[in-house]
Each structure stands twice: as structure tokens, then as C-alpha cells.
Write a protein that holds these residues in place. Structure first.
Motif: not given
Length: 115
Positions: A89-105
Motif C-alpha cells: 500500500x505504501x508504494x501504491x500511495x506514492x504512485x497515487x500522489x503523483x497521479x493526483x498531482x498529474x490529473x489535478x484531482x
């Protein structure tokens, strides 16, 4: 490795971004997608057409019914998603933070069932 869905929720009350903002978001998301692919974490991803394009199929009764529109009348909807592989989960959350920044949501993270 566990697969995770990083989903991008939306809300019908959210204002539509300007064309310039949307074009930058598309570029940022494509750059994020490239980073995920290059890291070997990519499984699949996709953006969805607006919720108004949904069709619901219910074949749980005597005869299937097909209804224009989403299943739920809620204001929230799924706008897009990534399926990735992550060690935890920690790695998935790291990716999600980058995805959130990329999509602006916001990005919701959920592991796939191992059952």
C-alpha cells in the motif's frame, strides 16, 4: 506484487476546467503514465467519457433491462483510473500522489481482492 486501482472520482457539481487547464492536465497525465510504464508498474489505465454516456444493464430479474444513464443518481462518478502493480500500500500511495498531482484531482487507492 499486488494490483491496485487508482481511481479518479469526480462530481457533477465540480466546474469544468478551461481548455488550457485540460490540455496541461492531459500532458501531465501522459508524463505520469510514461513514468509508471518505465518503472514496470503499469497494467492498464483509462479515462472515461462523461457520466451522461453511461448505460446500465440489469439481468438479475426475469428479463434483462437496459437503461440509459448511470446506475446511481449520485452526484459522484468515476472519471478514470489506473491499474498498477505495487509491492504494498505504501508504494501504491506514492504512485497515487503523483497521479493526483498529474490529473489535478483526488485519487482513491484500492487493492484488488486476492481471493
Amino acid at each position: 506484487m499486488t494490483q491496485y486501482m487508482l481511481s479518479v472520482p469526480g462530481n457533477v457539481d465540480d466546474p469544468m476546467p478551461s481548455d488550457d487547464v485540460m490540455q496541461q492536465m492531459f500532458k501531465d497525465v501522459e508524463a505520469f503514465n510514461t513514468t509508471v510504464r518505465d518503472a514496470g508498474k503499469w497494467v492498464f489505465a483509462g479515462g472515461l467519457e462523461p457520466i451522461t454516456t453511461a448505460t446500465t444493464v440489469d439481468a438479475t430479474g426475469d428479463a434483462p433491462t437496459v437503461t440509459d444513464g448511470p446506475y446511481s443518481e449520485a452526484k459522484e462518478f468515476l472519471g478514470g483510473f489506473w491499474i498498477i502493480e505495487a509491492a504494498d500500500l505504501d508504494e501504491a500511495l506514492t504512485w497515487a500522489k503523483q497521479g493526483s498531482a498529474a490529473c489535478g484531482g483526488r485519487v482513491e487507492v484500492r487493492p484488488f481482492s486476492q481471493a
